[in-house]
Write an enzyme that holds these catalytic residues in place. Structure first.
Site, PDB file in Angstrom:
ATOM      1  N   LYS A 119      30.676  42.276  54.047  1.00  0.00           N
ATOM      2  CA  LYS A 119      31.358  42.748  52.836  1.00  0.00           C
ATOM      3  C   LYS A 119      30.559  43.868  52.167  1.00  0.00           C
ATOM      4  CE  LYS A 119      31.290  41.122  48.625  1.00  0.00           C
ATOM      5  NZ  LYS A 119      31.337  40.249  47.460  1.00  0.00           N
ATOM      6  N   ASP A 137      36.679  40.925  49.631  1.00  0.00           N
ATOM      7  CA  ASP A 137      36.046  40.148  48.562  1.00  0.00           C
ATOM      8  C   ASP A 137      37.055  39.111  48.073  1.00  0.00           C
ATOM      9  OD1 ASP A 137      37.875  41.531  47.038  1.00  0.00           O
ATOM     10  OD2 ASP A 137      36.412  42.354  45.629  1.00  0.00           O
TER      11      ASP A 137
END
Length: 209
Positions: A119, A137
């Site tokens: 991420k 996310d």
């Protein structure tokens, strides 16, 4: 699927024609640090403390050479500051040792950095280097599930599902736009369905209309 990629992007662009990132940064090193700081802390709080941090530690070299206590002191108002200070120091030491203090611009190299998962690596690729990657996310996860783009809770699987649906040239745009869409429109509680330009094509069965 009740819509095409084009239809989805057209509607997202009505909300966010030029999407941004809420964290303030001036270069890849700064984005790397603020992204680590932002875990379980608001972007607002990170933006409050980061200018002072970067005055004190303008480069990865300055962090690598600093005592851990000094780094902790500079970030102590964010959640989990001790762990984050350790990660930032280890990360900068690795950058200095392996990359001459430069933040790399590939996913494979970024995920080698301490404290950097897919991420964070994707956030850096998209926002610092304008390179295609898919950021997953909590906002993107929720939006993707509500839109029926994925059935998974696993970020890696969600990333693969989104990569299948969206063409690569749109990854930079959707990575920024879906985060903002989830944060400001398709919120976890009380989503703003009445204001939403995607409401007519959204299959979510608990719309707040």
């Amino acid at each position: 699927m009740p819509f095409t990629e084009q239809q989805l992007i057209e509607r997202l662009k009505k909300h966010f024609p030029k999407p941004w990132i809420d964290l303030n940064f001036e270069n890849p090193y700064q984005l790397l640090v603020v992204t680590i700081l932002a875990a379980q802390t608001t972007d607002k709080k990170v933006n409050e403390i980061s200018p002072e941090f970067f005055k004190k530690f303008p480069t990865p070299y300055s962090v690598a050479q600093a005592p851990l206590e000094e780094i902790e002191q500079a970030i102590k108002s964010v959640n989990y500051y001790r762990r984050k200070a350790k990660l930032i120091k280890e990360c900068c030491e690795y950058l200095v040792k392996e990359f001459n203090g430069e933040v790399p611009d590939t996913l494979e190299e970024l995920v080698k950095l301490p404290g950097v998962g897919r991420k964070t690596a994707s956030v850096i690729l998209v926002n610092a280097f304008n390179k295609p990657a898919i950021v997953v996310d909590t906002h993107v996860k929720r939006v993707s599930q509500r839109l029926g783009l994925t059935k998974s809770n696993n970020p890696d699987k969600i990333e693969k599902d989104l990569a299948k649906f969206f063409s690569k040239e749109n990854w930079v745009y959707i990575s920024k736009a879906l985060v903002l869409f989830g944060r400001y429109i398709c919120k976890a509680k009380n989503p703003e369905c009445k204001k939403c330009h995607l409401a007519d094509i959204c299959p979510y069965d608990k719309k707040n209309l």
